[in-house]
Write a protein that holds these residues in place. Structure first.
Motif, PDB file in Angstrom:
ATOM      1  N   ALA A  68       0.860  -1.183   0.000  1.00  0.00           N
ATOM      2  CA  ALA A  68       0.000   0.000   0.000  1.00  0.00           C
ATOM      3  C   ALA A  68       0.895   1.231   0.000  1.00  0.00           C
ATOM      4  O   ALA A  68       1.451   1.601   1.036  1.00  0.00           O
ATOM      5  N   ASP A  69       1.060   1.835  -1.156  1.00  0.00           N
ATOM      6  CA  ASP A  69       1.943   2.982  -1.295  1.00  0.00           C
ATOM      7  C   ASP A  69       1.198   4.265  -0.935  1.00  0.00           C
ATOM      8  O   ASP A  69       0.149   4.571  -1.515  1.00  0.00           O
ATOM      9  N   ALA A  70       1.726   5.029   0.029  1.00  0.00           N
ATOM     10  CA  ALA A  70       1.041   6.234   0.513  1.00  0.00           C
ATOM     11  C   ALA A  70       0.844   7.257  -0.592  1.00  0.00           C
ATOM     12  O   ALA A  70      -0.221   7.887  -0.685  1.00  0.00           O
ATOM     13  N   ARG A  71       1.843   7.441  -1.442  1.00  0.00           N
ATOM     14  CA  ARG A  71       1.712   8.437  -2.518  1.00  0.00           C
ATOM     15  C   ARG A  71       0.573   8.077  -3.469  1.00  0.00           C
ATOM     16  O   ARG A  71      -0.191   8.944  -3.896  1.00  0.00           O
ATOM     17  N   THR A  72       0.474   6.793  -3.806  1.00  0.00           N
ATOM     18  CA  THR A  72      -0.606   6.354  -4.690  1.00  0.00           C
ATOM     19  C   THR A  72      -1.961   6.564  -4.030  1.00  0.00           C
ATOM     20  O   THR A  72      -2.923   7.020  -4.675  1.00  0.00           O
ATOM     21  N   ILE A  73      -2.048   6.248  -2.739  1.00  0.00           N
ATOM     22  CA  ILE A  73      -3.313   6.385  -2.014  1.00  0.00           C
ATOM     23  C   ILE A  73      -3.792   7.834  -2.023  1.00  0.00           C
ATOM     24  O   ILE A  73      -4.941   8.130  -2.381  1.00  0.00           O
ATOM     25  N   PHE A  74      -2.910   8.772  -1.663  1.00  0.00           N
ATOM     26  CA  PHE A  74      -3.354  10.163  -1.530  1.00  0.00           C
ATOM     27  C   PHE A  74      -3.490  10.857  -2.886  1.00  0.00           C
ATOM     28  O   PHE A  74      -4.357  11.716  -3.045  1.00  0.00           O
ATOM     29  N   ARG A  75      -2.684  10.451  -3.847  1.00  0.00           N
ATOM     30  CA  ARG A  75      -2.866  10.989  -5.197  1.00  0.00           C
ATOM     31  C   ARG A  75      -4.236  10.574  -5.741  1.00  0.00           C
ATOM     32  O   ARG A  75      -4.945  11.368  -6.354  1.00  0.00           O
ATOM     33  N   THR A  76      -4.609   9.333  -5.483  1.00  0.00           N
ATOM     34  CA  THR A  76      -5.914   8.826  -5.926  1.00  0.00           C
ATOM     35  C   THR A  76      -7.052   9.543  -5.208  1.00  0.00           C
ATOM     36  O   THR A  76      -8.039   9.961  -5.829  1.00  0.00           O
ATOM     37  N   ALA A  77      -6.903   9.721  -3.882  1.00  0.00           N
ATOM     38  CA  ALA A  77      -7.970  10.367  -3.103  1.00  0.00           C
ATOM     39  C   ALA A  77      -8.212  11.795  -3.557  1.00  0.00           C
ATOM     40  O   ALA A  77      -9.367  12.240  -3.669  1.00  0.00           O
ATOM     41  N   LEU A  78      -7.153  12.516  -3.848  1.00  0.00           N
ATOM     42  CA  LEU A  78      -7.280  13.940  -4.178  1.00  0.00           C
ATOM     43  C   LEU A  78      -7.799  14.177  -5.594  1.00  0.00           C
ATOM     44  O   LEU A  78      -8.061  15.319  -5.982  1.00  0.00           O
ATOM     45  N   GLN A  79      -8.001  13.080  -6.345  1.00  0.00           N
ATOM     46  CA  GLN A  79      -8.677  13.220  -7.635  1.00  0.00           C
ATOM     47  C   GLN A  79     -10.140  13.605  -7.451  1.00  0.00           C
ATOM     48  O   GLN A  79     -10.770  14.135  -8.369  1.00  0.00           O
ATOM     49  N   HIS A  80     -10.659  13.315  -6.264  1.00  0.00           N
ATOM     50  CA  HIS A  80     -12.048  13.662  -5.947  1.00  0.00           C
ATOM     51  C   HIS A  80     -12.041  15.021  -5.237  1.00  0.00           C
ATOM     52  O   HIS A  80     -11.595  15.125  -4.085  1.00  0.00           O
ATOM     53  N   GLY A  81     -12.528  16.033  -5.903  1.00  0.00           N
ATOM     54  CA  GLY A  81     -12.441  17.379  -5.350  1.00  0.00           C
ATOM     55  C   GLY A  81     -13.151  17.568  -4.029  1.00  0.00           C
ATOM     56  O   GLY A  81     -12.722  18.385  -3.206  1.00  0.00           O
ATOM     57  N   SER A  82     -14.220  16.799  -3.790  1.00  0.00           N
ATOM     58  CA  SER A  82     -14.988  16.985  -2.549  1.00  0.00           C
ATOM     59  C   SER A  82     -14.702  15.915  -1.505  1.00  0.00           C
ATOM     60  O   SER A  82     -15.464  15.741  -0.554  1.00  0.00           O
ATOM     61  N   VAL A  83     -13.579  15.205  -1.654  1.00  0.00           N
ATOM     62  CA  VAL A  83     -13.259  14.165  -0.675  1.00  0.00           C
ATOM     63  C   VAL A  83     -12.888  14.791   0.663  1.00  0.00           C
ATOM     64  O   VAL A  83     -12.143  15.779   0.731  1.00  0.00           O
ATOM     65  N   THR A  84     -13.413  14.215   1.744  1.00  0.00           N
ATOM     66  CA  THR A  84     -13.050  14.660   3.093  1.00  0.00           C
ATOM     67  C   THR A  84     -12.616  13.495   3.981  1.00  0.00           C
ATOM     68  O   THR A  84     -11.888  13.687   4.947  1.00  0.00           O
ATOM     69  N   SER A  85     -13.095  12.274   3.661  1.00  0.00           N
ATOM     70  CA  SER A  85     -12.793  11.107   4.498  1.00  0.00           C
ATOM     71  C   SER A  85     -12.354   9.931   3.647  1.00  0.00           C
ATOM     72  O   SER A  85     -12.742   9.812   2.475  1.00  0.00           O
ATOM     73  N   LEU A  86     -11.559   9.055   4.270  1.00  0.00           N
ATOM     74  CA  LEU A  86     -11.053   7.870   3.587  1.00  0.00           C
ATOM     75  C   LEU A  86     -11.344   6.625   4.422  1.00  0.00           C
ATOM     76  O   LEU A  86     -11.318   6.667   5.653  1.00  0.00           O
ATOM     77  N   VAL A  87     -11.590   5.542   3.724  1.00  0.00           N
ATOM     78  CA  VAL A  87     -11.642   4.225   4.366  1.00  0.00           C
ATOM     79  C   VAL A  87     -10.626   3.339   3.642  1.00  0.00           C
ATOM     80  O   VAL A  87     -10.666   3.206   2.414  1.00  0.00           O
ATOM     81  N   LEU A  88      -9.690   2.798   4.387  1.00  0.00           N
ATOM     82  CA  LEU A  88      -8.733   1.836   3.839  1.00  0.00           C
ATOM     83  C   LEU A  88      -9.307   0.440   4.011  1.00  0.00           C
ATOM     84  O   LEU A  88     -10.054   0.175   4.961  1.00  0.00           O
ATOM     85  N   ALA A  89      -8.962  -0.463   3.116  1.00  0.00           N
ATOM     86  CA  ALA A  89      -9.472  -1.830   3.240  1.00  0.00           C
ATOM     87  C   ALA A  89      -8.521  -2.801   2.559  1.00  0.00           C
ATOM     88  O   ALA A  89      -7.939  -2.491   1.525  1.00  0.00           O
ATOM     89  N   HIS A  90      -8.359  -3.953   3.177  1.00  0.00           N
ATOM     90  CA  HIS A  90      -7.688  -5.049   2.495  1.00  0.00           C
ATOM     91  C   HIS A  90      -8.263  -6.353   3.015  1.00  0.00           C
ATOM     92  O   HIS A  90      -9.031  -6.366   3.983  1.00  0.00           O
ATOM     93  N   ASN A  91      -7.945  -7.429   2.352  1.00  0.00           N
ATOM     94  CA  ASN A  91      -8.498  -8.729   2.731  1.00  0.00           C
ATOM     95  C   ASN A  91      -7.411  -9.657   3.244  1.00  0.00           C
ATOM     96  O   ASN A  91      -6.227  -9.496   2.945  1.00  0.00           O
ATOM     97  N   HIS A  92      -7.835 -10.621   4.040  1.00  0.00           N
ATOM     98  CA  HIS A  92      -6.970 -11.699   4.502  1.00  0.00           C
ATOM     99  C   HIS A  92      -7.527 -13.009   3.946  1.00  0.00           C
ATOM    100  O   HIS A  92      -8.496 -13.548   4.480  1.00  0.00           O
ATOM    101  N   PRO A  93      -6.971 -13.526   2.850  1.00  0.00           N
ATOM    102  CA  PRO A  93      -7.483 -14.784   2.281  1.00  0.00           C
ATOM    103  C   PRO A  93      -7.450 -15.940   3.269  1.00  0.00           C
ATOM    104  O   PRO A  93      -8.203 -16.905   3.122  1.00  0.00           O
ATOM    105  N   SER A  94      -6.583 -15.852   4.269  1.00  0.00           N
ATOM    106  CA  SER A  94      -6.487 -16.916   5.275  1.00  0.00           C
ATOM    107  C   SER A  94      -7.722 -17.001   6.151  1.00  0.00           C
ATOM    108  O   SER A  94      -7.931 -17.996   6.845  1.00  0.00           O
ATOM    109  N   GLY A  95      -8.559 -15.939   6.157  1.00  0.00           N
ATOM    110  CA  GLY A  95      -9.723 -15.909   7.032  1.00  0.00           C
ATOM    111  C   GLY A  95      -9.420 -15.385   8.426  1.00  0.00           C
ATOM    112  O   GLY A  95     -10.307 -15.336   9.282  1.00  0.00           O
TER     113      GLY A  95
END
Length: 239
Positions: free
Chosen positions: A161-188
């Motif tokens: 999870a690269d921080a620069r990619t995350i925030f560059r992507t988020a700031l593409q949305h002009g009205s963004v104010t909040s973020l939710v991060l998510a990932h999965n654990h295939p192991s359960g």
């Protein structure tokens, strides 16, 4: 050896009101058991086993867990005696259609105001994967979803999870104010690793520097999930 009556019973030997298709026509789909719904998908049986028998075998192979059945691939399903490639594809296609229906955007922007609503949105995207993925949900001031993005894909044990990619992507949305991060654990395993905790704290600090609020980090582990917000772990505290 003489086959047992249960093994040889054909669907057309059942009373009309107990035949899955007739039962569906008369009473609606919610009246059917999981096995009966699967039997309709399979359409017909094989020598010595009805479609209902094959459906019961498929459910038995996954301990009657539809989430587990959704994770099965074609080669897994065809290991069930009587289930060939065509029948396996019919089951996989139906389950994928249901998954896409859950994931498809609604007319209104989804409201993601707590961990439960975030998990319900993320589950069809992440729960059945055999590899890890890291996702980002961007929300407006009213906690309505502006955009959902796949940040990275990895193997069975991790992803980047690269921080620069995350925030560059988020700031593409002009009205963004909040973020939710998510990932999965295939192991359960529905619990964060030490690396997950450190990463979340780091991204939370970076979000504040950009005037963004990290609402949650959700780990999807099949039918279960873990919320950093619910456990007061967004800043790296022990919770």
């Amino acid at each position: 050896m003489t086959p047992t009556p249960d093994t040889c019973l054909r669907i057309r030997d059942l009373a009309a009101e107990e035949q899955p298709r007739e039962k569906l026509r008369r009473r609606g789909p919610r009246s059917l058991t999981d096995a009966e719904l699967l039997a309709i998908l399979l359409r017909n049986g094989v020598r010595g086993a009805s479609a209902l028998d094959l459906a019961r075998r498929l459910l038995l192979a996954c301990d009657h867990d539809l989430h587990e059945l959704s994770r099965r691939q074609l080669q897994d399903l065809t290991r069930t005696p009587g289930v060939g490639p065509v029948k396996a594809m019919q089951v996989v296609a139906a389950l994928e259609l249901g998954r896409r229906r859950e994931a498809s955007p609604h007319r209104d922007l989804p409201l993601l105001c707590d961990s439960g609503s975030c998990y319900r949105y993320l589950r069809p995207l992440l729960a059945d994967l055999h590899h890890e993925e890291f996702h980002l949900l961007c929300l407006n001031r009213a906690n309505r979803l502006l955009g959902a993005h796949v940040i990275s894909r990895g193997g069975t044990t991790g992803t980047v999870a690269d921080a620069r990619t995350i925030f560059r992507t988020a700031l593409q949305h002009g009205s963004v104010t909040s973020l939710v991060l998510a990932h999965n654990h295939p192991s359960g395993q529905a619990h964060p690793s030490a690396a997950d905790v450190r990463l979340t704290a780091k991204l939370g600090r970076a979000a504040r520097d950009l005037d963004l609020h990290l609402l949650d980090h959700v780990i999807v582990a099949g039918p279960r999930y873990y919320s950093f917000a619910d456990h007061q772990l967004l800043d790296g505290e022990t919770g």
